[in-house]
Design an enzyme around this catalytic site. Structure first.
Site, PDB file in Angstrom:
ATOM      1  N   CYS A  72      -8.425 -16.632   2.768  1.00  0.00           N
ATOM      2  CA  CYS A  72      -8.828 -15.609   3.734  1.00  0.00           C
ATOM      3  C   CYS A  72     -10.120 -15.960   4.455  1.00  0.00           C
ATOM      4  CB  CYS A  72      -8.996 -14.258   3.031  1.00  0.00           C
ATOM      5  SG  CYS A  72      -7.498 -13.628   2.240  1.00  0.00           S
ATOM      6  N   HIS A  82     -10.176  -9.550  -5.397  1.00  0.00           N
ATOM      7  CA  HIS A  82      -9.400 -10.731  -5.776  1.00  0.00           C
ATOM      8  C   HIS A  82      -8.308 -10.961  -4.739  1.00  0.00           C
ATOM      9  CE1 HIS A  82     -11.261 -10.970  -9.793  1.00  0.00           C
ATOM     10  NE2 HIS A  82     -11.211  -9.651  -9.773  1.00  0.00           N
ATOM     11  N   CYS A 131      -4.567 -11.680  -3.746  1.00  0.00           N
ATOM     12  CA  CYS A 131      -3.215 -11.481  -4.266  1.00  0.00           C
ATOM     13  C   CYS A 131      -2.293 -12.517  -3.644  1.00  0.00           C
ATOM     14  CB  CYS A 131      -2.726 -10.066  -3.962  1.00  0.00           C
ATOM     15  SG  CYS A 131      -1.014  -9.766  -4.472  1.00  0.00           S
ATOM     16  N   SER A 132      -1.688 -13.332  -4.476  1.00  0.00           N
ATOM     17  CA  SER A 132      -0.800 -14.381  -3.966  1.00  0.00           C
ATOM     18  C   SER A 132       0.491 -13.797  -3.412  1.00  0.00           C
ATOM     19  CB  SER A 132      -0.484 -15.377  -5.086  1.00  0.00           C
ATOM     20  OG  SER A 132       0.099 -14.720  -6.192  1.00  0.00           O
ATOM     21  N   CYS A 142       0.828 -10.685  -1.869  1.00  0.00           N
ATOM     22  CA  CYS A 142       0.537 -10.060  -0.575  1.00  0.00           C
ATOM     23  C   CYS A 142      -0.199 -11.004   0.373  1.00  0.00           C
ATOM     24  CB  CYS A 142      -0.297  -8.795  -0.783  1.00  0.00           C
ATOM     25  SG  CYS A 142       0.502  -7.515  -1.773  1.00  0.00           S
ATOM     26  N   CYS A 184      -6.840 -10.635   0.353  1.00  0.00           N
ATOM     27  CA  CYS A 184      -7.845 -10.239  -0.628  1.00  0.00           C
ATOM     28  C   CYS A 184      -7.855  -8.715  -0.733  1.00  0.00           C
ATOM     29  CB  CYS A 184      -9.224 -10.746  -0.226  1.00  0.00           C
ATOM     30  SG  CYS A 184      -9.474 -12.511  -0.553  1.00  0.00           S
ATOM     31  N   HIS A 208      -0.759  -6.574  -9.098  1.00  0.00           N
ATOM     32  CA  HIS A 208       0.343  -6.423  -8.152  1.00  0.00           C
ATOM     33  C   HIS A 208       1.535  -5.859  -8.916  1.00  0.00           C
ATOM     34  CE1 HIS A 208       2.657  -7.289  -4.463  1.00  0.00           C
ATOM     35  NE2 HIS A 208       3.654  -7.499  -5.308  1.00  0.00           N
ATOM     36  N   CYS A 209       1.982  -4.674  -8.516  1.00  0.00           N
ATOM     37  CA  CYS A 209       3.032  -3.968  -9.252  1.00  0.00           C
ATOM     38  C   CYS A 209       4.386  -4.192  -8.589  1.00  0.00           C
ATOM     39  CB  CYS A 209       2.717  -2.473  -9.310  1.00  0.00           C
ATOM     40  SG  CYS A 209       3.918  -1.513 -10.264  1.00  0.00           S
TER      41      CYS A 209
END
Length: 324
Positions: A90, A99, A101-102, A104, A107, A114-115
């Protein structure tokens, strides 16, 4: 499910059933469709710094560029190797508790996890909705299981009429009971995290402050940790509307205030003195919501300093009088 046969219990049954279902769907909807909060533009490198960062090959030089860019940012955590947390994907300096998120590819502020059940990142913008979704799911499963329980007992005692509905009752009770047990464990774990003011990531990997890793670095006490997630207005706590305190980019922490190389709580609104190149992050005044969370500690520290001044003044007066 079979509602009660009397009119009054049936009305209560229908009201509770529909209310719990509406709150469950509302919380689930908000958890899914609330986009993850991302860092503001102040955490992005300027064009000149970005070009210079990409030209540099030595990590030490890159860190020096990041330190210079982060000198006015409210950042108090580093990597395990004491480097500034920077996202190459980013191209921004990560705020505390942020953090990448791979899934989405963004950051996420105060990222928890991630659910896959909601197909979304759970973080600062929707963590309250996620907790309410778990709570209303838990109550909904409990309500269904309790409603079907009497017919489930009749099924095993052969008192239920011999129809196809008895298999539906059996299936419904087992599904509700299994989901209740699984959601109860997850909800209890997240209630524990809220009480400790930790995310799931921080529970497994403690954030690193200047004085080392500390899982309780952001904890302000159970009641204030709860207010940080649900807000000051208790009337909105059970509603899936956003009431969390802060902006998600900076959080109050006892460790920064208790740091012996910085000022104490009574002077937290003044710039902190840097101890040299080993201190990459200067202190920054806390936001309004953070000062509210730390109000009692500030008052305590100020009153304590006043008492010490009074005592020291009295001692000086006694010594002067004795000398005279």
């Amino acid at each position: 499910m079979y509602p009660p046969e009397d009119v009054a219990p049936r009305v209560v049954y229908l009201v509770v059933f529909h209310l719990s279902f509406v709150m469950f769907v509302w919380s689930y909807w908000k958890t899914i469709f609330t986009p993850p909060a991302s860092p503001s533009n102040e955490f992005c490198l300027s064009k000149a710094d970005k070009e210079q960062y990409e030209r540099e090959e030595r990590p030490e030089s890159q860190q020096e560029i990041l330190r210079r860019a982060a000198k006015d940012l409210p950042i108090y955590t580093t990597t395990a190797s004491r480097a500034i947390r920077y996202c190459d994907r980013c191209q921004l300096i990560k705020p505390d508790r942020c953090h990448h998120c791979s899934a989405c590819d963004v950051c996420v502020l105060k990222m928890d996890h991630h659910c896959p059940w909601v197909n979304n990142c759970v973080g600062f913008s929707n963590y309250k909705f996620f907790l309410l979704f778990l709570m209303y799911s838990l109550l909904y499963c409990l309500f269904v299981a309790a409603t079907v329980l009497q017919y489930f007992i009749k099924f095993w005692t052969n008192e239920l009429p011999d129809t196809q509905a008895k298999f539906h009752v059996l299936f419904l009770f087992f599904v509700a009971a299994m989901f209740f047990i699984s959601i109860l464990s997850l909800f209890s774990y997240h209630c524990w995290l809220v009480g400790k003011n930790r995310s799931t990531i921080e529970a497994f990997r403690a954030p690193t402050f200047r004085n080392g890793p500390d899982k309780n670095g952001f904890s302000l006490g159970c009641s204030k940790n709860l207010r940080e997630v649900f807000g000051d207005e208790t009337k909105y706590w059970l509603l899936p509307v956003f009431t969390s305190l802060g902006d998600g980019c900076n959080f109050p922490t006892r460790l920064v205030i208790m740091d012996p190389e910085q000022f104490t709580v009574s002077s937290q609104n003044e710039p902190a003195k840097s101890s040299g190149t080993s201190q990459p992050f200067p202190a920054k005044p806390l936001s309004e919501s953070q000062n509210r969370l730390l109000a009692s500690e500030s008052q305590w520290a100020e009153s304590g300093s006043e008492e010490e001044n009074v005592k020291s003044g009295a001692k000086k007066h006694i010594i002067v009088s004795m000398e005279s």
